[in-house]
Design a protein around this motif. Structure first.
Motif, PDB file in Angstrom:
ATOM      1  N   VAL A   1      36.040  40.744  27.193  1.00 11.27           N
ATOM      2  CA  VAL A   1      36.104  39.876  28.490  1.00 11.27           C
ATOM      3  C   VAL A   1      35.570  38.696  28.033  1.00 11.27           C
ATOM      4  O   VAL A   1      34.530  38.555  27.222  1.00 11.27           O
ATOM      5  CB  VAL A   1      35.087  40.483  29.282  1.00 11.27           C
ATOM      6  N   SER A   2      36.399  37.448  28.427  1.00 12.82           N
ATOM      7  CA  SER A   2      35.773  35.916  28.153  1.00 12.82           C
ATOM      8  C   SER A   2      34.750  35.677  29.358  1.00 12.82           C
ATOM      9  O   SER A   2      35.167  35.755  30.474  1.00 12.82           O
ATOM     10  CB  SER A   2      37.004  35.118  28.367  1.00 12.82           C
ATOM     11  N   LEU A   3      33.833  34.998  28.591  1.00 14.92           N
ATOM     12  CA  LEU A   3      32.843  34.694  29.698  1.00 14.92           C
ATOM     13  C   LEU A   3      32.433  33.015  29.475  1.00 14.92           C
ATOM     14  O   LEU A   3      32.184  32.755  28.300  1.00 14.92           O
ATOM     15  CB  LEU A   3      31.537  35.385  29.264  1.00 14.92           C
ATOM     16  N   SER A   4      32.420  32.474  30.432  1.00 19.02           N
ATOM     17  CA  SER A   4      32.273  31.034  30.407  1.00 19.02           C
ATOM     18  C   SER A   4      31.665  30.333  31.671  1.00 19.02           C
ATOM     19  O   SER A   4      31.601  31.084  32.714  1.00 19.02           O
ATOM     20  CB  SER A   4      33.270  30.092  30.065  1.00 19.02           C
ATOM     21  N   PHE A   5      31.428  29.239  31.816  1.00 22.12           N
ATOM     22  CA  PHE A   5      30.750  28.416  33.009  1.00 22.12           C
ATOM     23  C   PHE A   5      31.094  27.153  33.000  1.00 22.12           C
ATOM     24  O   PHE A   5      31.187  26.415  31.707  1.00 22.12           O
ATOM     25  CB  PHE A   5      29.285  28.663  33.182  1.00 22.12           C
TER      26      PHE A   5
ATOM     27  N   SER B   1      35.766  44.214  35.645  1.00 23.61           N
ATOM     28  CA  SER B   1      37.082  43.437  35.924  1.00 23.61           C
ATOM     29  C   SER B   1      38.287  44.049  34.956  1.00 23.61           C
ATOM     30  O   SER B   1      39.218  43.703  34.991  1.00 23.61           O
ATOM     31  CB  SER B   1      36.816  41.793  35.730  1.00 23.61           C
ATOM     32  N   GLY B   2      37.793  44.760  33.918  1.00 23.60           N
ATOM     33  CA  GLY B   2      38.867  45.218  32.986  1.00 23.60           C
ATOM     34  C   GLY B   2      38.960  44.472  31.748  1.00 23.60           C
ATOM     35  O   GLY B   2      38.661  43.303  31.769  1.00 23.60           O
ATOM     36  N   LYS B   3      39.594  45.025  30.578  1.00 20.35           N
ATOM     37  CA  LYS B   3      39.565  44.350  29.440  1.00 20.35           C
ATOM     38  C   LYS B   3      40.674  42.960  29.283  1.00 20.35           C
ATOM     39  O   LYS B   3      41.378  43.177  30.146  1.00 20.35           O
ATOM     40  CB  LYS B   3      40.177  45.273  28.366  1.00 20.35           C
TER      41      LYS B   3
ATOM     42  N   VAL C   1      30.909  33.435  40.861  1.00 20.24           N
ATOM     43  CA  VAL C   1      31.241  34.176  39.762  1.00 20.24           C
ATOM     44  C   VAL C   1      32.490  34.821  39.996  1.00 20.24           C
ATOM     45  O   VAL C   1      32.816  35.678  40.753  1.00 20.24           O
ATOM     46  CB  VAL C   1      30.206  35.098  39.582  1.00 20.24           C
ATOM     47  N   GLU C   2      33.596  34.508  39.115  1.00 27.29           N
ATOM     48  CA  GLU C   2      35.084  34.637  39.588  1.00 27.29           C
ATOM     49  C   GLU C   2      35.630  35.377  38.429  1.00 27.29           C
ATOM     50  O   GLU C   2      35.358  35.085  37.297  1.00 27.29           O
ATOM     51  CB  GLU C   2      35.901  33.192  39.768  1.00 27.29           C
ATOM     52  N   ASP C   3      36.415  36.534  38.354  1.00 27.29           N
ATOM     53  CA  ASP C   3      37.068  37.180  37.406  1.00 27.29           C
ATOM     54  C   ASP C   3      38.464  37.260  37.973  1.00 27.29           C
ATOM     55  O   ASP C   3      39.005  37.340  38.988  1.00 27.29           O
ATOM     56  CB  ASP C   3      36.460  38.448  37.085  1.00 27.29           C
ATOM     57  N   ASN C   4      39.498  37.600  36.776  1.00 26.01           N
ATOM     58  CA  ASN C   4      40.880  37.606  37.104  1.00 26.01           C
ATOM     59  C   ASN C   4      41.363  38.934  36.727  1.00 26.01           C
ATOM     60  O   ASN C   4      42.282  39.367  36.310  1.00 26.01           O
ATOM     61  CB  ASN C   4      41.579  36.614  36.392  1.00 26.01           C
TER      62      ASN C   4
ATOM     63  N   SER D   1      38.729  38.854  47.590  1.00 21.35           N
ATOM     64  CA  SER D   1      39.301  39.362  46.167  1.00 21.35           C
ATOM     65  C   SER D   1      40.765  39.832  46.791  1.00 21.35           C
ATOM     66  O   SER D   1      41.068  40.021  47.872  1.00 21.35           O
ATOM     67  CB  SER D   1      38.597  40.966  45.968  1.00 21.35           C
ATOM     68  N   LYS D   2      41.796  39.678  45.841  1.00 20.95           N
ATOM     69  CA  LYS D   2      43.166  40.249  45.887  1.00 20.95           C
ATOM     70  C   LYS D   2      43.593  40.843  44.616  1.00 20.95           C
ATOM     71  O   LYS D   2      43.286  40.597  43.546  1.00 20.95           O
ATOM     72  CB  LYS D   2      43.838  38.863  45.764  1.00 20.95           C
ATOM     73  N   LEU D   3      44.051  42.245  45.137  1.00 17.40           N
ATOM     74  CA  LEU D   3      44.235  43.379  44.106  1.00 17.40           C
ATOM     75  C   LEU D   3      44.821  42.927  42.802  1.00 17.40           C
ATOM     76  O   LEU D   3      46.034  42.349  43.037  1.00 17.40           O
ATOM     77  CB  LEU D   3      44.918  44.431  44.825  1.00 17.40           C
ATOM     78  N   GLY D   4      44.409  42.773  41.747  1.00 15.85           N
ATOM     79  CA  GLY D   4      45.189  42.504  40.666  1.00 15.85           C
ATOM     80  C   GLY D   4      45.351  41.234  40.141  1.00 15.85           C
ATOM     81  O   GLY D   4      46.087  40.631  39.320  1.00 15.85           O
TER      82      GLY D   4
END
Length: 205
Positions: A73-77, A108-110, A131-134, A186-189
Motif C-alpha cells: 500500500v502507498s502511504l503519504s501525507f 483497503s487492499g493491495k 485519512v483517505e484510501d482508494n 465511503s463509496k464501494l470500490g
C-alpha cells in the motif's frame, strides 16, 4: 523414523506458532480494552495541552511505512508546514491517527493509496484531518455502526488482519474527550474517507 520425527517437529512448530499468535491477539485485545476504560474515565477531564497535528502525522507516516510496504500500500501525507496547532492530548491524538491510518493500510487492499490531508470543508473553528484510501470501500449499511465495539463490516478480511474490533471505538472516545467528531464517507470500490474533526487552537492561548 527420521521422517516421522521431522513431521512431528513441523507439527510442533505450527502448534507453537498458533499459540503465540493467539497470545499476541489476546494481549492486543486486553491493551485496547484498558485504553477504552481509561478513555471513558477521562472523557470529562479538561484538556490543557496543545500539539502539532503535522508533527504527529509526519512521525506516524514514517513509523508505519514498513506496515504499508508489507501490505503493498502507498502511504503519504499532504499537510502544510504552517498548519496550526490544536488543543489536544498528544498521546491520545497519536493513538487516534495511528488507528485510522493502520486500518486504511490493512483493509483497503493491495496496491491501494492511503493519504492524510486537511479537509477543505468549513466547520466553525474546527480542523478536519482526513485519512483517505482508494481501496475496497465500505457498504452504506455498515457506516453508522463502525465505531461500535467489536463490530466488523467484513468479518473474513478483518479476522485475517488480526484486528481487535476496538480501534474505531477508541477513536470515537478520544474525539468525545476532545469535543470533536468522526465523519465517515465511503463509496464501494472507489474511496473511503475518515475525517477527524478537532477544535482549532483558541486565539490568545
Amino acid at each position: 523414523f527420521q521422517a516421522e520425527d521431522g513431521i512431528r517437529d513441523v507439527e510442533r512448530s505450527r502448534g507453537l506458532g498458533d499459540v503465540y499468535k493467539r497470545q499476541g491477539k489476546m494481549e492486543r485485545l486486553i491493551s485496547d480494552l484498558m485504553s477504552l476504560s481509561r478513555l471513558e474515565i477521562d472523557e470529562l477531564k479538561p484538556i490543557s495541552s496543545s500539539c502539532s497535528i503535522r508533527a504527529i502525522i509526519e512521525d506516524l507516516v514514517k513509523s508505519l511505512k514498513p506496515l504499508s510496504k508489507d501490505n503493498n500500500v502507498s502511504l503519504s501525507f499532504k499537510l502544510a508546514k504552517t498548519l496550526s496547532f490544536v488543543e489536544g492530548d498528544p498521546s491520545q491524538l497519536r493513538q487516534l491517527f495511528s488507528n485510522l491510518i493502520e486500518n486504511a493500510i490493512k483493509y483497503s487492499g493491495k496496491k491501494s493509496k492511503v493519504i492524510v490531508y486537511i479537509s477543505k470543508e468549513k466547520h466553525n473553528n474546527m480542523l478536519g484531518v482526513v485519512v483517505e484510501d482508494n481501496g475496497h470501500g465500505i457498504a452504506p449499511e455498515h457506516l453508522s455502526r463502525l465505531t461500535e465495539r467489536f463490530y466488523r463490516a467484513n468479518s473474513n478480511i478483518e479476522a485475517e488482519k488480526e484486528g481487535t474490533g476496538l480501534g474505531l471505538a477508541i477513536v470515537k472516545h478520544i474525539l468525545i474527550r476532545h469535543r470533536g467528531r468522526l465523519q465517515i464517507d465511503s463509496k464501494l470500490g472507489k474511496v473511503t474517507k475518515f475525517t477527524a474533526w478537532l477544535p482549532k487552537m483558541k486565539k490568545g492561548k
